[in-house]
Structure formats: structure tokens, C-alpha cells
Design an enzyme around this catalytic site. Sequence first.
Site, PDB file in Angstrom:
ATOM      1  N   SER A   1      10.768  30.367  -1.986  1.00 39.83           N
ATOM      2  CA  SER A   1      10.364  30.570  -0.595  1.00 39.83           C
ATOM      3  C   SER A   1       8.923  30.212  -0.251  1.00 39.83           C
ATOM      4  CB  SER A   1      10.596  32.045  -0.213  1.00 39.83           C
ATOM      5  OG  SER A   1       9.752  32.893  -0.968  1.00 39.83           O
TER       6      SER A   1
ATOM      7  N   THR B   1      15.022  31.464   7.444  1.00 38.33           N
ATOM      8  CA  THR B   1      13.644  31.436   7.934  1.00 38.33           C
ATOM      9  C   THR B   1      13.522  30.683   9.250  1.00 38.33           C
ATOM     10  OG1 THR B   1      11.424  30.581   7.426  1.00 38.33           O
ATOM     11  CG2 THR B   1      13.283  29.397   6.481  1.00 38.33           C
ATOM     12  N   ASP B   2      12.460  30.999  10.011  1.00 40.62           N
ATOM     13  CA  ASP B   2      12.191  30.248  11.238  1.00 40.62           C
ATOM     14  C   ASP B   2      11.680  28.842  10.953  1.00 40.62           C
ATOM     15  OD1 ASP B   2       9.679  30.926  10.260  1.00 40.62           O
ATOM     16  OD2 ASP B   2       8.984  31.891  12.099  1.00 40.62           O
TER      17      ASP B   2
ATOM     18  N   TYR C   1      10.514  23.103   1.219  1.00 45.47           N
ATOM     19  CA  TYR C   1      11.072  24.454   1.329  1.00 45.47           C
ATOM     20  C   TYR C   1      11.970  24.589   2.546  1.00 45.47           C
ATOM     21  CZ  TYR C   1      11.263  29.245   3.029  1.00 45.47           C
ATOM     22  OH  TYR C   1      11.692  30.437   3.562  1.00 45.47           O
TER      23      TYR C   1
ATOM     24  N   LYS D   1      16.096  25.218   2.907  1.00 48.25           N
ATOM     25  CA  LYS D   1      16.687  26.359   3.606  1.00 48.25           C
ATOM     26  C   LYS D   1      17.583  25.891   4.753  1.00 48.25           C
ATOM     27  CE  LYS D   1      16.381  30.199   3.199  1.00 48.25           C
ATOM     28  NZ  LYS D   1      17.287  31.125   2.457  1.00 48.25           N
TER      29      LYS D   1
ATOM     30  N   ARG E   1      -3.190  22.098   3.948  1.00 50.51           N
ATOM     31  CA  ARG E   1      -2.117  21.590   3.111  1.00 50.51           C
ATOM     32  C   ARG E   1      -1.363  20.472   3.838  1.00 50.51           C
ATOM     33  NH1 ARG E   1       1.577  26.983   3.388  1.00 50.51           N
ATOM     34  NH2 ARG E   1       2.721  26.564   5.309  1.00 50.51           N
TER      35      ARG E   1
END
Length: 352
Positions: A84, A133-134, A159, A163, A291
Site C-alpha cells: 500500500s 483506496t481513493d 500502487y 489497486k 517524488r
Amino acid sequence: MTILVTGAAGFIGSNFVLDWFVQSNEDIISLDLLTYAGNLENLSSLNGNPHHHFIKGNIGDRELVSQLLQKHQVRAVVNFAAESHVDRSIHGPGDFIETNIVGTYNLLESVRSYWSDLDESLKKDFRFLHVSTDEVYGSLSKTDPAFRETNPYEPNSPYSASKAASDHLVRAWHHTYGLPVLTTNCSNNYGPYHFPEKLIPLCILNALNGKPLPIYGDGQQVRDWLYVKDHCSAIRRVLDQGKLGETYNVGGWNEKANLDVVKTLCGILDELKPKADGTRYESQITYVKDRPGHDRRYAIDATKLEKELGWRPQETFETGIRKTVEWNLSNQVWVDHVVSGEYKNWVEKQYA
């Protein structure tokens, strides 16, 4: 009857299991592979509880999952198991593909086989709740409306892409096979047992140890902050009352810039544990290179969950962040055990 909770020793999963036993004595099978972020200490208060059973294992192990489902006559599966962390997905996307996509596929197939053989009354009541997740929705500008369940998927990191793929698999297994699924997409969680690679626990830890508080870019990336206990209550509500095949967004109605979040927790630390030299924790804030592909803003519109199922968060950001800082100050032994050599190496690599 029993529920199976995957990823049960992680941050959100362990909070869900602990809160479950405040509400119910129904048995839980906790399944977790105990990778770096899975921590049995999170569940140590349940040692000796005859209604809780921990199994170390992988959601991708079909034989194991099938045995657990059959042996314990599971009535619901709540799937928290996932890699996550966006930063880790940038450095090593393979683990995210394996766990979040292949693992979810194997879990779905194990559950589908078990569910198909249930008698009609048990089949009708069975549920598979997938926690997501949003970040699958992509990024918002300052003026964009918050994410709704109808927003298209536009994931921007390995990630969030993994998802998004898992969400699509869950949806497909409902529409193709009739598997009784529910999906929740949550905003940024914070609270007890949070592994200190994420912004809030990392900055609390670094502040107390006199280290820099790393802020990506200009610190104006906005997130909707959701206290983990509120998230757990939303999941229980969706599991009990959610409409099959539906997605429910879970948000805290607390949009905050990362820099403001860190300044707030610094202020609470100044009050609760002032520095011996009299300086403020905010002086440790350090800006680091942003990032790659950093999404600018996430925000959740949780209106559907409120209107259809009557859920709203109980904590404001101000009350939730204070509880979080207080928990960290009161649980330094837990923090010390979590901060392993592997964790130290990761932080040095990421924030060099």
C-alpha cells in the site's frame, strides 16, 4: 459463524479486528503473511481470546484459504491485504502486482468456489468486502469536485494502478459469477498502529528523535484525512447494510495540505512533550525533492455512504490527530519494536 479478515496484522486491518471485538463476539480468522508492515504486536491484546484465531499465510494460497473457509464456515471475507505504499511501489512495483492483482484474483477464486457450494440460505447472506483506496481515481486540481463513486479510474502510480486492477477484478467476479461483493474506497487513514513510513507517524517519530521532518516538494499536496477508527466503523456499516455490487467512498471530510498536517502535529507535540532546549518541533521541517508523479490533491465525497447507510465520521481532524499523537507518545515500546533495521534502511534510501 465467522468472518475472515485478510491483512489483519496491518495498520487498518488490525484496527478493524480490535474494534470488531468491542462490538461483537463473533469469531474472526485473521490471515496475514506478516511482511514488513504486518505486526502481530498490533493484535497482542487479543492473546487468549477464544474468538480470535491468527493464521500466518498468503491470500494467494488457494489451498490454505479454502481450508479456512470450509473449516470455520465463514460468512464474510473482509480483504485488507495489499501492498500500500506509493514510494515503495515506485522502487519495486513487482510486489504490488503480485499481491494486489494476482493475490486478489486467487482470493476471489477461493471464495467463489466456497460460496458456490453453500446452501441457498448461507449463499444469500455471504459477503466479500474489498477495501480499496481513493488513489484509483487519479489526481484533482484545486477546483475539481471531490471524487464520487462514478469518477473514472485514472491511477498514476504502480500502487494505485494495482489497486484499480483489483477493484476491477472484484467488480467482474460479481457481474460474471454473481459473487456477492462490496467495495470501499477510502481516503488517507491515520491513527494507532500506523507503520512509520507514512507521513504522520514518520514525522512524529522523527520529531521525537530530533531528526528532519521530510516534506515533499512545496508541501501543498492535499489529502482528505480519515481517522482509522472511523474507517473501521464505515466498513462494518457497509458489510451489514451495503447493497451488493456497489462501491462506497469513505472519507473524513478533512482536506489538509501535507505541510499543514505536519505543522499541526508539531504544535501538539510542543504542548504535550516540549523540547528540552525550548525550540519548536516545526524547526525540524525539511523540504526534499518531490517524488515522481506525485498526485496534487485527493478528496472524497462520502455523500452516498451518508445518504444510503447513515454513516458519518465521528472525529474531526483536530480530535483525530491529537488522539494519534497521544497514542504514539503512550506506545513508545511498540514504536521501538517496529523501527527495525529494514525500516531504517528504507528511510535512508527514500529521503537521502
